[in-house]
Design an enzyme around this catalytic site. Structure first.
Site, mmCIF file in Angstrom:
data_model
loop_
_atom_site.group_PDB
_atom_site.id
_atom_site.type_symbol
_atom_site.label_atom_id
_atom_site.label_comp_id
_atom_site.label_asym_id
_atom_site.label_seq_id
_atom_site.Cartn_x
_atom_site.Cartn_y
_atom_site.Cartn_z
ATOM 1 N N ASP A 74 -39.170 54.690 25.578
ATOM 2 C CA ASP A 74 -40.417 54.620 24.815
ATOM 3 C C ASP A 74 -41.349 53.508 25.255
ATOM 4 O O ASP A 74 -42.039 52.919 24.438
ATOM 5 C CB ASP A 74 -40.131 54.469 23.314
ATOM 6 C CG ASP A 74 -39.916 55.820 22.681
ATOM 7 O OD1 ASP A 74 -40.347 56.805 23.286
ATOM 8 O OD2 ASP A 74 -39.303 55.883 21.605
ATOM 9 N N SER A 75 -41.337 53.179 26.514
ATOM 10 C CA SER A 75 -42.425 52.325 26.965
ATOM 11 C C SER A 75 -43.341 53.207 27.809
ATOM 12 O O SER A 75 -42.964 54.316 28.173
ATOM 13 C CB SER A 75 -41.903 51.133 27.757
ATOM 14 O OG SER A 75 -41.133 51.558 28.850
#
Ligand code: SF4
Lengths: 1140, 374
Positions: free
Chosen positions: A748-749
């Protein structure tokens, strides 16, 4: 209007033995315009923005026409009196906070945008909140169970009662707490007093013991059993019902007389009535039944028959449930709920404060009259009671419950101003005051009746999940109207009153209820309901009155009360003549011609043709939760054309997308997402930055974010038009690739284009306001804004004072770093101080070495820097000078900043790549953002993929994509359009690696997706500490970033080190680097000894030991603990042993 | 093309020189570069300078000041990519770097105004200029001074009914890039750097800010020379990119209805029908959308590949310099880098020979590092 419904209050000062009576009559109330009186005496109109900036309360004075009449008794024997009236005059009662853009608000007449802008207001702001001491307060709608409604519940097995019917009875005009009445059916077991079977008992208000039901009937004057049974069963042929009543009848055999029954009840009442003589007991019981028992039916004498009918109805309903003929009531049915909005909440508050004022006036008047003085109204009526009472409640959110009800907290909240949508959503929020800890899941769950009333997506996560709700877009909450017009119609349309019928007739007829009270019976209720509905559509009955024809229970229920949620629906009527296919097709009453006029109408309130006109013409009507269950609603207009389905349609949805609330309506294609994702986005949309209001430069919010280049989304929903999302957007159409690239977008970056950031992508400005005022401490000691001088001032900070100008304020436009003084302020020191000897005096100044002032300046937060954007100097409510300083700083996206799409897909920036390092398509396009494909499969946010695809089509075609849920249009259609424009239909692109220049093996899904920048940024969170301040008490490092605290080395970290055997490291972290301290202990007793290090003298008094003392190092917190234990007479000993 | 000694089997030749495009997957995106990979087949895959010199061509397809489109044939992705990367971030231009705000009463903050000014492309040939960085003195050689001064006022001749748009009601209600003016300094010497053309923004109509009566902007600006790697505002291209030459082959004869369907499938109109037989008429137009091989059996009929050593380049200039000039500039930056590497190599070689033969003290990786990007 609400205030007209209430009779003017009346206070009477009655003293029986007096020869003089003073009567003060409070008459018509009058509200002024919001004005403000300066401390100089000048009075002027107060506009909301001024109130916001100057910390004032936006309120208007309230006056009351008051009349004083004096009655002098000339002759006590004959009762001859002399009455003298003074002319009535308006008396100032207090200041009432005004809701913005309400009818009494100064902004209300400023209809056009220009006028609003001139007043410093934003033209898209909807109002609906108050300004209290400069902060905007919203009153959250409070949910409660509806009163005057009989609920029958089944109790779980191991209880005394198997079924309970209860009603919370509230009379129309009363404000006090509801009087609760319960009718209970005892469980099967037990035979008591010779009666076997299930008896029915009643819990009356103020009576401590349960009373057998028949005794209550006897007390109401139903003396013979047959009468009683008739009012419960209505039909003697219903053997089952009759049988179940027998045990109760038997139980009451002993008491056959009304007086005896009344006595029986009173004896079980509170102490003083139970022990009083019989005459008084009976009187007590009679009054109880008149005033406290079912007050919503009547509080007048001689209404026993009506109350008997109602009690009978309750028993009847309960027995029906017990016999399995009817299902028990559903506590969570939304028709059984009422919402208290700002109106009723403020009314309740005002009523309370008024009562307080009256009490005060009476006491004052008594004192003055007894002293033989003349009454001066303006001095008796203390306006501060109402002014401060209302202000206090609004400022703190503590709503003191009327008469024994618990105080509600958090009723008023500071309006959320992060994004425009978050403000709107906050104004439409509901709160259920149920304990957050309760683990019962039912009240938190989405109920069928929430359809169209409450947003299924928007609710917080965690402890208040499902308890805090948000209204759906078209939901409307009834304001309430009088029931009299309805009852007049009912009487006219041959409804038989309960007083004129025989109970036996009830069985065959339909019961008619108005606001929960049994009004009468009717023999052709179908027809009656139809007529009433027609009258409502014509406007003869108020549009928010609900008419519920319940065929199963043979009841016609009519509600006119406040707080019901309603929603508008298209009215459908069947054609008179069959169509070509031979059936009578249902049709909307609204026709093309109406729509055409509507499209030309200027605004919704347009009386000639706007939304209101649609209601007046009977094309649309409002339907509440309960009525909704008695009608047939077509989901789509096309459903009406299908012969098989269309038979009974009476209404049609305006649009199914209207079930969503404010934040849910911003999501494109929510119908393609997994439902929790929509919930996440609903919460996240409130943290997105954009333009939160157009007048932000005129406001001094403590914190605000404004996006440099907000864009309206390429992919819109139709509801956005009304939420002004296009005018005040909160995101950017970023070019998003879903790809694995270099590994810097794991977990989730996201990877972001640095070149894009250079060009202004997601750049934002952050405002922060500081506030300072010249307080007056004690007496005349007054602080003042000035530049503190080290020569004359005590306690100067080690900060930068150099930017201050002569007036003690920073100038606009200068750059500020942390540790800079923004406002210089000094406090004169107390002149004289008592000497220790009591005699001589010595000034503080002398003690401080000639310094006469103390520096109490305001500095910027140590972690913040920026430019002074605006400085405001004004006077506050007390007439003191006060200032606000607003700083601004530019925030460029950087590694660690948080972003999210509109589908609950949030992520932080993992790395920024320049354009040449980004993958590129054959057209040279590079993505602004690269998200990891692993974010998709488990979260199932298909909506995002469709949004991206439609965004691509929209950007190529230069159109706006429609992503309204529950509409036609498929992915195939979008793909087809993409293909027509020469692109791969599913959005895939062949891309080249920016580093190597070679094609990427995978094809990349690329397209514009609307991304939001969330308010969480690393710059506000980054923190580290080598050494710094520590707490006074324990000498351990402080906590928290703002104070320069340390990072917690907690239990789990400790456990980890223990398991690694890192004893020395633990010692170092937890003692050496934290709160190491040295103590001296007595070797004999092990307690802390006296140590005078300067004289090198050590002793333990207890042991009389001066030689055997050891020096040990322990954490200071440990030392503290030992001393605290010693204070509790526990002796912790440190026994020292020297290893040989 | 590398020298061919002997011929490779066709499937290997394809893998070597083509990128295969399947519907689901790209095959051989990297290719084969080992000189001796095909040695056993008698094929020499090594790269020789002379062959490269002979085979590498650049053919311009379209050219004007704003855009240039050319074919770069006979080289590999690393070189084409180096050219692209240099175009994006290493060809210098001038852009506004320092903004001195004398007066700004508009609603736009100074920082935002400065940011917007920085992004305005300037029509100044950067080649005669020197680089400027913080701390260096401002001279004619490294700086062009510009100014912007405007004030909004009521338009006295505007119609009174109040319905007119702001542009009519007020004067100077929109501040456009056209109002940025050159401020000469340094006397005659300046013409050495700026030439005969007066420095100005490329476009006159970029909206910088909006004003209302009484609001005023007065700023002075320094434009300095730098490269796109520092900040995107110095990037001379709007975008520069390439694609490999697509090749469309029909594996079988596609006739009749199938042929018609094929023609309709392709959004780029690559196929034509001649005598009822589908032919590939315009393979260059193929966008490689893969629509023609989407349905399963179509992959048997149509073969899509891309030629590994043929790049169709497109360069769009922001306007500071004509697009073709940018390409030559980029190439000279590239040769400059090559010279650097060569010089470093020479130096290393010299070092090695002086230090006795074969004693390898220097880590050879150090030399490799310097060749980065070329
Ligand atoms: S890949 Fe697309 S553009 Fe190329 S030939 Fe096939 S259909 Fe036409």
């Amino acid at each position: 209007m609400y205030e007209d419904q209430h009779l003017p209050g009346r206070v009477r000062d009655e003293e029986e033995e007096m020869d003089k009576k003073v009567i003060i009559n409070f008459g018509q109330l009058k509200m002024g315009r919001p004005i403000y009186q300066e401390s100089t005496g000048d009075t002027h109109l107060l506009y909301p923005n001024q109130a916001r900036l100057r910390n004032l309360t936006y309120s208007a004075p309230l006056y009351c026409e008051t009349k004083v009449s004096t009655v002098t008794i000339i002759d006590p024997e004959t009762g001859e009196e002399d009455v003298s009236h003074e002319p009535s005059k308006p008396v100032f009662m207090g200041r009432v906070p005004i809701m913005l853009r309400s009818r009494y608000c100064l902004l209300d007449p400023l209809k056009n945008d220009f006028g609003l802008n001139q007043m410093g207001e934003c033209h898209v702001d909807q109002g609906g909140y108050f300004v209290i001491n400069g902060s905007e307060k919203v009153l959250l709608a409070q949910e409660r169970m509806s009163g005057n409604h009989v609920f029958v519940f089944v109790k779980k097995a191991p209880t005394k009662f198997s079924h309970i019917a209860e009603v919370r009875s509230v009379a129309d005009t009363s404000s006090g707490p509801a009087s609760q009445l319960q009718v209970k059916l005892s469980s099967r077991s037990g035979s008591k007093g010779g009666v076997t079977g299930q008896t029915i008992l009643t819990t009356l208000p103020n009576i401590t013991q349960d009373i057998p039901i028949v005794i209550v009937f006897r007390a109401l004057g139903f003396q013979n059993d047959k009468e009683v049974m008739k009012h419960i069963c209505y039909d003697f042929n219903d053997d089952e019902l009759m049988t179940s009543l027998m045990p109760s009848i038997e139980e009451a055999q002993v008491i056959q007389d009304q007086e005896v029954a009344l006595d029986f009840i009173a004896k079980r009442g509170p102490q003083q009535s139970a022990t009083a003589p019989k005459k008084h007991r009976i009187k007590y019981a009679r009054e109880l039944l008149q005033l406290e028992f079912l007050p919503h039916i009547s509080t007048q004498p001689n209404s026993e028959l009506k109350k008997g009918y109602y009690l009978g109805y309750m028993v009847n309903k309960m027995l029906h449930v017990a016999l399995g003929r009817q299902p028990p009531d559903d506590r969570d049915h939304y028709g059984n709920k009422r919402l208290d909005l700002a109106g009723p909440l403020m009314a309740g508050l005002f009523r309370q404060q008024l009562r307080k004022l009256m009490k005060d006036v009476r006491a004052n008047a008594k004192r003055i009259v007894n002293a033989g003085q003349d009454i001066d109204l303006s001095s008796i009526v203390k306006s501060a009671i109402i002014t401060n009472g209302l202000k206090y409640a609004l400022a703190t959110g503590n709503w003191i419950g009327a008469g024994g009800q618990p105080t509600k907290t958090g009723v008023s909240q500071v309006l959320n101003r992060l994004t425009f949508a978050s403000s709107l959503s906050h104004l439409r929020r509901l709160n259920s005051p149920i304990g957050r800890e309760g683990k019962l899941a039912k009240p938190r769950q989405l109920h069928n009746t929430h359809w169209g009333m409450i947003c299924p997506a928007e609710t917080p996560e965690g402890q208040s999940c499902g308890l805090v709700k948000n209204l759906a877009l078209m939901a409307y909450i009834s304001v309430g109207s009088l029931s009299r017009p309805v009852t007049l119609f009912l009487e006219e349309w041959s409804t038989h009153s309960l007083l004129e019928i025989n109970a036996g007739q009830v069985a065959k007829a339909t019961k008619v209820f108005v606001n929960g009270a049994w009004f009468g019976i009717h023999h052709r209720a179908d027809h009656l309901a139809e007529t009433l509905r027609r009258l409502r559509r014509k406007g003869d009955i108020h549009f928010e009155v609900s008419i519920v024809m319940d065929h199963q229970r043979k009841e016609l229920r009519i509600y006119t009360d406040a707080g019901r949620i309603c929603r508008p629906l298209f009215i459908v009527e069947q054609d008179r003549v069959p169509n070509a296919a031979g059936w009578r097709q249902p049709r909307l009453k609204i026709r093309k011609k109406h729509v055409q006029v509507l499209m030309n109408a200027q605004d919704a309130d347009d009386e000639t043709f706007g939304f209101n006109a649609l209601i007046n013409l009977g094309l649309i009507e409002y339907v509440d939760c309960e009525e909704e269950e008695t009608i047939m609603i077509a989901m789509l207009m096309s459903d009406l054309e299908k012969k098989d389905h269309s038979a009974g349609y009476t209404h049609c949805e305006i649009h199914p997308a209207m079930i969503l609330g404010v934040c849910g309506s911003i999501i494109p294609f929510p119908d393609h997402n997994q439902s929790p994702r929509n919930t996440y986005q609903s919460a996240m949309g409130k943290q997105a930055m954009g333009v939160y209001i157009t007048n932000y430069s005129l406001r001094m919010d403590t914190q605000a974010h404004v996006l440099y280049y907000p864009q309206k989304p390429l992919v819109c929903t139709r509801a956005m038009e009304h939420l002004k999302f296009r005018a005040l957007p909160s995101g950017i159409n970023a070019c998003v690739a879903i790809a694995c690239y270099s590994g810097y977008n794991q977990e989730d970056s996201v990877i972001m284009s640095q070149s894009g950031i250079d060009r202004g992508l997601f750049r934002s400005v952050y405002f922060r306001s500081y506030k300072e005022e010249e307080n007056r401490k004690y007496g005349d000691v007054k602080e003042s804004f000035e530049v503190p001088d080290r020569k004359t001032c005590l306690s100067m900070k080690p900060d930068d004072y150099s930017l201050l100008e002569e007036d003690g304020l920073v100038p606009e436009g200068v750059a500020i770093t942390g540790r800079t003084i923004l406002v210089g302020k000094v406090q004169p020191m107390e002149e004289v101080e008592q000497d220790e000897n009591g005699g001589g005096t010595r000034s503080m100044t002398e003690m401080a070495g000639g310094k006469v002032k103390k520096c109490v300046s305001l500095g910027a937060k140590s972690t913040e820097k920026g430019i002074v954007d605006k400085v405001l100097l004004a006077t506050n409510e007390e007439g003191h000078r006060f200032t606000r300083v607003r700083l601004r700083s530019v925030r460029k996206p950087q590694i660690g900043d948080k972003f999210s799409s509109r589908h609950g897909q949030k992520g932080t920036v993992g790395i920024t790549y320049r354009q040449e390092d980004m993958p590129f398509t054959s057209e040279g396009i590079i993505p602004d953002i690269i998200v990891n494909p692993h974010a998709i499969p488990s979260r199932m946010t298909i909506g995002q993929l469709i949004e991206c695809l439609l965004g691509k089509v929209s950007s190529i075609r230069g159109t706006e994509g429609d992503a309204t849920p529950f509409t036609k249009g498929t992915v195939e259609d979008i793909a087809q359009r993409l293909l027509e424009n020469g692109y791969q239909p599913h959005g895939w692109e062949l891309m080249h690696n920016g580093h190597t220049g070679r094609p990427l093996e995978a094809q990349i899904f690329l397209g514009p997706t609307y991304y939001q920048r969330l308010k969480h940024m690393v710059d506000d969170k980054i923190h580290s500490r080598a050494r710094g301040p520590s707490t006074m008490l324990t000498r351990q490092p402080l906590e928290g970033r703002a104070r320069g605290g340390g990072l917690r080395f907690g239990e789990m970290e400790r456990d980890c080190l223990i398991s690694h055997g890192g004893a020395n490291f633990i010692q170092e972290r937890l003692m050496e680097m934290s709160d190491k301290s040295r103590v001296h202990v007595c070797d004999i007793c092990g307690l802390i000894a006296i140590a005078d290090l300067t004289k090198n003298v050590f002793q333990c008094r207890g042991c009389n030991n001066k030689t055997r003392i050891s020096q040990v190092y322990i954490p200071y917190a440990c030392k503290l603990l030992f001393q605290e234990l010693m204070a509790m007479a526990i002796a912790p000993r440190i026994m020292v042993k020297v290893e040989d | 093309m590398p020298a061919t000694i002997g011929q490779l089997p066709s499937h290997l030749e394809k893998a070597r020189s083509r990128v295969g495009v399947g519907f689901k997957k790209i095959s051989n995106p990297v290719g084969t570069y080992g000189a001796r990979t095909y040695q056993s087949l008698g094929y020499d895959n090594s790269l020789r300078l002379n062959d490269f010199k002979e085979n590498c061509t650049l053919e311009i397809l379209f050219c004007d000041d704003e855009e240039v489109l050319f074919d770069l044939v006979g080289t590999d992705a690393p070189i084409a990519n180096a050219l692209r990367r240099i175009l994006l971030s290493e060809v210098p231009t001038l852009a506004i770097e320092n903004v001195f705000v004398h007066r700004n009463t508009s609603i736009m903050h100074d920082e935002q105004l400065a940011h917007r000014l920085g992004l305005v492309p300037l029509k100044i040939d950067p080649r005669p200029f020197e680089y400027w960085e913080k701390g260096l003195p401002v001279t004619v050689a490294n700086t062009v001074k510009l100014s912007l001064r405007t004030k909004c006022e009521f338009n006295p001749s505007a119609p009174r009914d109040g319905e007119a748009p702001p542009s009519v009601l007020y004067k100077n209600s929109s501040v456009l890039s056209g109002s940025i003016e050159h401020v000469p300094f340094g006397g005659h010497e300046q013409s050495k750097f700026i030439g005969n053309e007066v420095p100005r923004p490329v476009h006159e109509d970029i909206l910088l800010c909006k004003l209302r009566p009484g609001q005023e902007i007065h700023v002075e600006m320094d434009a300095t020379k730098n490269i796109g790697r520092e900040h995107a505002k110095w990037s001379p291209v709007a975008t520069a990119g390439y694609r490999m030459l697509p090749e469309v082959n029909l594996k079988t004869r596609v006739v009749g209805a199938t042929a018609k369907r094929l023609v309709n499938l392709c959004p780029a109109k690559v196929f034509d029908i001649e005598d009822d037989v589908a032919v590939v008429a315009r393979p260059r137009d193929c966008t490689v959308c893969r629509e023609c091989i989407r349905e399963p059996e179509w992959e048997e009929r149509v073969e899509l590949t891309r030629k590994r050593d043929h790049f169709i380049f497109s360069v769009e200039s922001t306007g500071a310099m004509p697009a073709p000039t940018l390409v030559t500039e980029a190439l000279s930056v590239l040769t400059g880098k090559c010279d650097l590497v060569l010089a470093a190599l020479d130096a290393a070689l010299k070092q090695r020979t002086t230090h006795d033969n074969g004693v390898d003290e220097e880590n050879p990786d150090v030399e490799m590092d310097e060749s980065e990007g070329s």
